[in-house]
Design a protein around this motif. Structure first.
Motif, PDB file in Angstrom:
ATOM      1  N   GLN A   1       0.837  -1.187   0.000  1.00 39.25           N
ATOM      2  CA  GLN A   1       0.000   0.000   0.000  1.00 39.25           C
ATOM      3  C   GLN A   1       0.876   1.243   0.000  1.00 39.25           C
ATOM      4  O   GLN A   1       1.515   1.568   0.998  1.00 39.25           O
ATOM      5  N   GLN A   2       0.951   1.908  -1.149  1.00 40.16           N
ATOM      6  CA  GLN A   2       1.669   3.176  -1.310  1.00 40.16           C
ATOM      7  C   GLN A   2       3.068   3.113  -0.691  1.00 40.16           C
ATOM      8  O   GLN A   2       3.463   3.959   0.103  1.00 40.16           O
TER       9      GLN A   2
ATOM     10  N   ASP B   1       5.293   5.156  -4.157  1.00 37.48           N
ATOM     11  CA  ASP B   1       3.850   4.854  -4.147  1.00 37.48           C
ATOM     12  C   ASP B   1       3.498   3.564  -4.883  1.00 37.48           C
ATOM     13  O   ASP B   1       2.601   3.532  -5.732  1.00 37.48           O
TER      14      ASP B   1
ATOM     15  N   SER C   1       1.677   0.217  -5.144  1.00 35.56           N
ATOM     16  CA  SER C   1       0.514  -0.470  -4.571  1.00 35.56           C
ATOM     17  C   SER C   1       0.129  -1.639  -5.476  1.00 35.56           C
ATOM     18  O   SER C   1      -0.043  -1.457  -6.686  1.00 35.56           O
TER      19      SER C   1
ATOM     20  N   GLY D   1       4.447   3.960   3.728  1.00 37.37           N
ATOM     21  CA  GLY D   1       3.517   2.940   3.271  1.00 37.37           C
ATOM     22  C   GLY D   1       3.512   1.710   4.158  1.00 37.37           C
ATOM     23  O   GLY D   1       4.134   1.687   5.234  1.00 37.37           O
TER      24      GLY D   1
END
Length: 254
Positions: free
Chosen positions: A15-16, A31, A33, A68
């Protein structure tokens, strides 16, 4: 995630995720994901410096994310003790070391950490040396008595002996001849197809990647540029994109 239906439970979730180098504050990943399902066979491709090896290192905490989250199952990986995590998510680097051990000792080492009985260790080692066509005379050799390609093959065998849930491979066949490289990739693919393992492999040999993978992640300048089902991927286009990206990088260094 690719548009076609994929079966299996989520094994890793990013996630990110970002990674910034401590030297010069260079952004290596930005980032990212995606979800990785149990049994996925992923080819991680992209030009030099795209962040492929950096991403692999994050997944078993050889490096730590800057921002993240990464989840392994339902747990954020920083909540999992490092030794426990690396027994389940194993990384094989392009240049692996035997740490002063013989080949036999190196193959048995991850099993000793698990407390496996000697007879079981021997059986597991015999199984994978036979599958990967590792000659018995190699077992008593040390690192200095092996070529780079032989060390690569032993490193792959050590990982397969351990049978982690997730196997991360960084250019695992770069020093092997074409025939042996294709054979090793076929063995890994067959094992993953049986549902025994999820594999992420960095490999510049797109012919091997195409034969191996169910999915392609294309990284460029630290970004996840494409996430494709292998069957729907235009491999000729990917090859040309990669060649062009490498050429642009070469110009920057002129």
């Amino acid at each position: 995630m690719p548009s076609s239906a994929r079966s299996g439970s989520t094994q890793l979730r990013l996630q990110q995720v970002s990674l910034v180098s401590g030297i010069g504050s260079q952004c290596l990943l930005q980032d990212i994901s995606c979800e990785i399902l149990r049994g996925d066979r992923i080819a991680l491709i992209g030009p030099s410096g795209a962040g492929k090896t950096s991403l692999l290192k994050l997944l078993n905490r050889l490096s730590e994310i800057t921002q993240g989250q990464i989840y392994f199952g339902d747990r954020e990986i920083r909540q999992i003790p490092v030794l426990q995590l690396r027994q389940q998510i194993m990384l094989v680097l392009q240049e692996s070391k035997l740490l002063g051990m013989t080949v036999r000792e190196a193959l048995m080492y991850p099993l000793r950490l698990r407390g496996m009985e000697c007879s079981q260790m021997q059986q597991r080692v015999e199984e994978w040396t036979e599958r990967l066509h590792i000659p018995l005379e190699w077992l008593d050799r040390t690192e200095l008595q092996l070529s780079v390609g032989q060390r690569q093959l032993v490193a792959i065998a050590r990982a397969m002996v351990a049978q982690p849930e997730v196997l991360l491979l960084d250019e695992p066949t770069s020093a092997l001849d074409a025939g042996r490289a294709a054979y090793v990739v076929s063995v890994l693919s067959d094992w993953a197809k049986s549902g025994q393992m999820t594999i992420l492999m960095v490999n510049h040999q797109l012919e091997l990647a195409e034969q191996f993978c169910t999915r392609v992640l294309y990284l460029q300048q630290g970004n996840l540029a494409q996430d494709l089902d292998a069957e729907k991927a235009d491999w000729n286009d990917l090859k040309q994109t990669l060649i062009q990206a490498e050429a642009e990088i070469a110009k920057e260094w002129e």
